[in-house]
Design a protein around this motif. Sequence first.
Motif, short mmCIF file in Angstrom:
data_model
loop_
_atom_site.label_atom_id
_atom_site.label_comp_id
_atom_site.label_asym_id
_atom_site.label_seq_id
_atom_site.Cartn_x
_atom_site.Cartn_y
_atom_site.Cartn_z
N ALA A 262 41.85 25.27 18.16
CA ALA A 262 43.16 24.57 17.95
C ALA A 262 43.66 23.65 18.72
N PRO B 274 45.12 20.49 19.85
CA PRO B 274 46.21 19.81 18.97
C PRO B 274 46.04 18.70 18.18
N ASN C 229 46.76 29.58 16.49
CA ASN C 229 48.08 29.21 16.32
C ASN C 229 48.50 29.02 14.98
N ASN D 143 55.21 27.26 11.73
CA ASN D 143 55.89 27.04 13.31
C ASN D 143 55.67 25.72 13.73
N SER D 144 56.05 25.32 14.64
CA SER D 144 56.12 23.60 14.64
C SER D 144 54.57 23.19 14.75
N ASN D 145 53.63 23.94 14.81
CA ASN D 145 52.36 23.45 14.46
C ASN D 145 51.65 23.46 13.30
C1 LIG Z 1 51.16 24.93 19.11
O1 LIG Z 1 50.10 24.53 19.79
C2 LIG Z 1 49.85 24.49 21.03
C3 LIG Z 1 48.63 24.13 21.57
O2 LIG Z 1 47.50 24.77 20.83
C4 LIG Z 1 50.48 25.86 21.66
O3 LIG Z 1 50.46 25.78 23.17
C5 LIG Z 1 51.81 26.27 21.18
O4 LIG Z 1 52.12 27.39 21.60
C6 LIG Z 1 51.78 26.15 19.49
N1 LIG Z 1 53.23 26.53 19.05
C7 LIG Z 1 53.37 27.40 18.39
C8 LIG Z 1 54.92 27.65 18.06
O5 LIG Z 1 52.66 28.22 18.22
#
Ligand SMILES: *[C@@H]1O[C@H](CO)[C@@H](O)[C@H](O)[C@H]1NC(C)=O
Length: 465
Positions: A266, A268, A331, A338-340
């Motif tokens: 994962a 980014p 994630n 979530n934000s991702n």
């Molecule tokens: C989103 O991805 C980043 C990088 O992989 C990670 O560090 C972060 O915790 C993730 N955010 C959420 C809300 O899962």
Amino acid sequence: MHFPSTIGGICLAVTSLTHAINVDVNTTQSLTTAAKAVASRIVEIYSNTSTNIGLFPAPYYFWESGLTWDTLILYWALTGDSTYNDLVGEALLSQMGSNNDFMPANQTKNEGNDDQAFWALAAMTAAERGLPTPQEASANVTWIQRAQTVFDEQVARWDDQSCGGGLRWQIFPFNNGYDYKNALTNGNFAQLAARLGAFTGNATYTHWAMKTLQWSYDSGLISSSGAVYDGFSTTTNCSQANHIQWTASAGAYISAAASVMSATNAAPFWTTALNNLTSAIDLVFVQDGVLYESACAPGNYCSTDQLAFKSILLRALSMVQDLGTTDSTTNFNTTTPNSNNTSLAFITPLLRASAQAAAAACSGGTSGKDCGSDWTTANYDNSTGLGQELNALQAFLSNLPKKEVRNVNSTGGSMGTSGVSNGTGNGSSAGTSNGTQIYSSGAAGSLGVAIGMGVSLMFACALLL
Ligand SMILES: *[C@@H]1O[C@H](CO)[C@@H](O)[C@H](O)[C@H]1NC(C)=O
Ligand SMILES: *[C@@H]1O[C@H](CO)[C@@H](O)[C@H](O)[C@H]1NC(C)=O
Ligand SMILES: *[C@@H]1O[C@H](CO)[C@@H](O)[C@H](O)[C@H]1NC(C)=O
Ligand SMILES: *[C@@H]1O[C@H](CO)[C@@H](O)[C@H](O)[C@H]1NC(C)=O
Ligand SMILES: *[C@@H]1O[C@H](CO)[C@@H](O)[C@H](O)[C@H]1NC(C)=O
Ligand SMILES: *[C@@H]1O[C@H](CO)[C@@H](O)[C@H](O)[C@H]1NC(C)=O
Ligand SMILES: *[C@@H]1O[C@H](CO)[C@@H](O)[C@H](O)[C@H]1NC(C)=O
Ligand SMILES: *[C@@H]1O[C@H](CO)[C@@H](O)[C@H](O)[C@H]1NC(C)=O
Ligand SMILES: *[C@@H]1O[C@H](CO)[C@@H](O)[C@H](O)[C@H]1NC(C)=O
Ligand SMILES: *[C@@H]1O[C@H](CO)[C@@H](O)[C@H](O)[C@H]1NC(C)=O
Ligand SMILES: *[C@@H]1O[C@H](CO)[C@@H](O)[C@H](O)[C@H]1NC(C)=O
Ligand SMILES: *[C@@H]1O[C@H](CO)[C@@H](O)[C@H](O)[C@H]1NC(C)=O
């Protein structure tokens, strides 16, 4: 067209004179039974019409047979029904050609890179799921070796001479389309590379998947927001894309991006890429809460090829869903955005609603179970054929619980590459118990259950904006 973030459901009463396929998307047993009915029809179409081993006759082109065998391997892997395995194995071998590359002499004069890749992807699935190899002279070439052979050939066809890279649609200059670089070809190649990378652990494959995805962005074949266009001509250095969008092209790239995202834990960039690709389909290919071939379904002029495209995207979406439900390292959570992955929460309800609607649309013909093409009406639309059956089958399979895929370290089966074998892999670890809740938070819960037996009233629920 846009899938709502808050879903309102209403029920439409539809009279049916036929036996629709019943499906309860919450239960493995029901999905398996529905899949079984459709798989059996697909094999019947083959048995009734085929004149060459491994091929459905016209109007079905070579690629669609490859897609069919691929889907039937997945059918076996997810339902445990091995009835068709021998037939599928023979079919794949029969069209392998003397170089083990799915370019049999009868096809080479008009076979494109995308066509060849569909068969290679079937071999890939055979390796991932451990499909036994038939007892034949050629059986000592493994499925994975066949997929690798096609990969090697397509790498050699990578063309930096125009458009900064990419694969041409056609293999041979004498074919129309040699001057076209298109999404399905490059998406299929990226998917093959990405899955080879995951299977073998060889980073060269993953590199090619990333390179192909990156080129697709850089060239504008995929927009920055994730829309996958059809293709463009090398004669204008790929400056003018044909902006029509097909579920199959999006599906090919989504499968590729899902594998790459997983392979990079994962990273980014790839997480965003997958998010963008996936959320883009929500804008284009969803109508009334179900998957929709928006480029041709409205005028009812989808070609035979196009009538099978939805299955490719459905399969891709279930790959993404599988990442979300089981891969904590990524994630990805298709249940809770979530934000991702702000837009992925729509996948599970979309897969569920599509399966429900597909089942209701499998109510045509003399059998009362021919599958139609347009699922928005949740009724048979008088359109019958292999593609329609494949879409419905994949709709059911996409809602079945995930089962782990094998890799080079897995034991058993016939997947090995060069004797590397130290297995912990198990091709069938996920639950198959009856009546279990599959995905806990699908928002499609208000969908009615088709109760089609004899003259009946079916309650098909449409999700509205
Ligand atoms: C989103 O991805 C980043 C990088 O992989 C990670 O560090 C972060 O915790 C993730 N955010 C959420 C809300 O899962
Ligand atoms: C295949 O042929 C049999 C015998 O003619 C027929 O009953 C059946 O409906 C056919 N199946 C399909 C899917 O066309
Ligand atoms: C190629 O076509 C010929 C003639 O139709 C047929 O007999 C043969 O079985 C075909 N080969 C394959 C691999 O389909
Ligand atoms: C197995 O493959 C080798 C080449 O790798 C070939 O020489 C041999 O004939 C094959 N065996 C059979 C039974 O096909
Ligand atoms: C196979 O096992 C080896 C040794 O444990 C490991 O390094 C490698 O990453 C594994 N390959 C895959 C594709 O999982
Ligand atoms: C990885 O795959 C590439 C492409 O097929 C191949 O050339 C290379 O030898 C492989 N590397 C290993 C370590 O197997
Ligand atoms: C994702 O979409 C956003 C918004 O359109 C864009 O800015 C970004 O570059 C995209 N990223 C990828 C990797 O596609
Ligand atoms: C996804 O979110 C739900 C609800 O917050 C949580 O129960 C589940 O464990 C999460 N799944 C993963 C893979 O993180
Ligand atoms: C399908 O055909 C039947 C019988 O000809 C007709 O009544 C019906 O309106 C058609 N449905 C569609 C969606 O075209
Ligand atoms: C194979 O697995 C065994 C047991 O898990 C382990 O001890 C051994 O190191 C592994 N061998 C290789 C080559 O990975
Ligand atoms: C599932 O249900 C079928 C039919 O009711 C039954 O035959 C089968 O044993 C059940 N399987 C499991 C795993 O419970
Ligand atoms: C399926 O599961 C959903 C979500 O848990 C639930 O709301 C719905 O009532 C279930 N549908 C059926 C037919 O059991």
